[in-house]
Design an enzyme around this catalytic site. Structure first.
Site, PDB file in Angstrom:
ATOM      1  NE  ARG A 126      22.662  14.249 -16.900  1.00  0.00           N
ATOM      2  CZ  ARG A 126      22.019  14.562 -18.020  1.00  0.00           C
ATOM      3  NH1 ARG A 126      22.102  15.761 -18.504  1.00  0.00           N
ATOM      4  NH2 ARG A 126      21.278  13.666 -18.630  1.00  0.00           N
ATOM      5  CB  THR A 127      26.117   9.356 -13.110  1.00  0.00           C
ATOM      6  OG1 THR A 127      24.993  10.189 -12.856  1.00  0.00           O
ATOM      7  CG2 THR A 127      26.667   8.821 -11.809  1.00  0.00           C
ATOM      8  CE  LYS A 146      27.415 -14.743 -23.259  1.00  0.00           C
ATOM      9  NZ  LYS A 146      28.837 -15.048 -23.063  1.00  0.00           N
ATOM     10  NE  ARG A 148      22.659   5.807 -12.836  1.00  0.00           N
ATOM     11  CZ  ARG A 148      22.421   7.027 -13.342  1.00  0.00           C
ATOM     12  NH1 ARG A 148      21.863   7.160 -14.530  1.00  0.00           N
ATOM     13  NH2 ARG A 148      22.742   8.107 -12.667  1.00  0.00           N
ATOM     14  CG  HIS A 181      21.929   9.657  -8.152  1.00  0.00           C
ATOM     15  ND1 HIS A 181      23.302   9.510  -8.170  1.00  0.00           N
ATOM     16  CD2 HIS A 181      21.587  10.042  -9.426  1.00  0.00           C
ATOM     17  CE1 HIS A 181      23.766   9.798  -9.373  1.00  0.00           C
ATOM     18  NE2 HIS A 181      22.741  10.119 -10.155  1.00  0.00           N
TER      19      HIS A 181
HETATM   20  N1   CP Z   1      21.708  13.198 -12.978  1.00  0.00           N
HETATM   21  C1   CP Z   1      21.973  11.993 -13.511  1.00  0.00           C
HETATM   22  O1   CP Z   1      22.079  10.985 -12.796  1.00  0.00           O
HETATM   23  O2   CP Z   1      22.126  11.984 -14.860  1.00  0.00           O
HETATM   24  P1   CP Z   1      22.517  10.724 -15.753  1.00  0.00           P
HETATM   25  O3   CP Z   1      21.345   9.769 -15.711  1.00  0.00           O
HETATM   26  O4   CP Z   1      22.791  11.260 -17.124  1.00  0.00           O
HETATM   27  O5   CP Z   1      23.729  10.070 -15.142  1.00  0.00           O
END
Ligand code: CP
Length: 308
Positions: free
Chosen positions: A54-55, A82, A104, A132
């Site tokens: 999603r993100t 590496k 992320r 998040h």
């Molecule tokens: N909700 C969420 O962060 O989903 P993803 O891990 O698919 O990005």
């Protein structure tokens, strides 16, 4: 810059005024048929060291809808394997003149580290157990849209609170917007400090759902556990899976959310995930407009360009 923060590292330090600005622009984008190319000529780098459906894709769609070029680094095939450090990778990316870096990372604080060493605006797309923020923003938009308000709503977050960056960001964000947050889960998955954030704690799901307007179900973050912190999945499902039986105790207009990915039959029964109270797919759609609003505000200032 339209936002008072150059970087979006978490909801804890994002002002209420900035949250209002992001929500307001996201709603405007949602209504607009023709979108402005306010990110034309700009480069958005997606640096994901953990899996995401999603993100990652919604950042990419959001950037492209506003005319940006997006670069996705496949970290499994990047020079980090590496032995290159995160700092060196980030400085290397910055030397290519990106306008925004979205990261992320499994380590809490990785986006903060980048914000200290780079001049480029950084967006946290999820860091370890920490935060998040874009998930919290899309959750807040979805709640406001469905319920018509945020003030005084009772929002219950259920499951693995201890390992959830989403729970933390939702608690900070929703509290700033005037909602009351509650959590429910096994004692081993509820962090001891949580009540200091003004959160009410429950250990029994049927009790917790009674006076709740919104229920956010969370996945067990097994990949972040040092050891199994609940007796067994069977026991967990018996006590904490949201199913039709538990829903009988909830208000008739309750709304059900889940950030995904879902473990159907563990934290949420399929008939609830796909049922009439669920807004799970609305959350996914709102992720795009929230990320469009953020990218626009972080690169353009207040004003929308001319629609094309
Ligand atoms: N909700 C969420 O962060 O989903 P993803 O891990 O698919 O990005």
């Amino acid at each position: 810059m339209a936002l008072s923060s150059k970087h979006i590292l978490g909801m804890e330090h994002l002002s209420r005024q900035d949250i209002f600005k992001i929500l307001s622009l996201a709603k405007q984008f949602k209504k607009q048929k023709k979108l402005p190319s306010t990110l034309k000529g700009k480069i958005v780098f997606n640096l994901f060291f953990e899996p995401s459906t999603r993100t990652q894709t919604s950042f990419e769609i959001a950037a492209k809808k506003l005319g940006a070029t997006t670069i996705h680094i496949n970290t499994a095939q990047s020079s980090t394997v590496k032995g290159e450090t995160l700092s060196d990778t980030a400085r290397t990316i910055e030397a290519m003149n990106p306008d925004v870096i979205v990261i992320r990372h499994p380590s809490s604080g990785a986006p903060y580290l980048l914000s200290k060493i780079l001049k480029t605006p950084v967006i946290n797309a999820g860091d370890g157990f920490h935060e998040h923020p874009t998930q919290a923003l899309l959750d807040i938009l979805t709640i406001e849209e469905t319920k018509g308000r945020l003030a005084d709503l009772r929002v219950l977050i259920v499951g693995d609170i201890a390992h959830s960056r989403i729970a933390r960001s939702d608690i900070y964000g929703l509290t700033k917007m005037g909602a009351k947050t509650l959590v429910c889960g096994p004692p081993t998955l509820i962090p001891p400090f949580i009540e200091k954030l003004g959160v009410k704690v429950f250990y029994h799901l049927k009790e917790a759902v009674k006076e709740t307007d919104v229920i956010i179900m969370l996945r067990i973050q097994k990949e972040r556990h040092n050891q199994l912190q609940f007796p067994s999945y069977r026991e967990y499902i018996k006590k904490y899976c949201l199913n039709l039986e538990t829903l009988k105790y909830a208000k008739s207009n309750v709304m059900i959310m889940h950030p995904g990915p879902l473990n159907r039959g563990v934290e949420i029964a399929p008939e609830i995930a796909d049922g009439p109270y669920s807004v799970i797919l609305n959350q996914v759609s709102n992720g795009i407009v929230i990320r469009m609003a953020l990218l626009h505000l972080m690169t353009n200032g207040e004003h929308l360009g001319t629609a094309h």
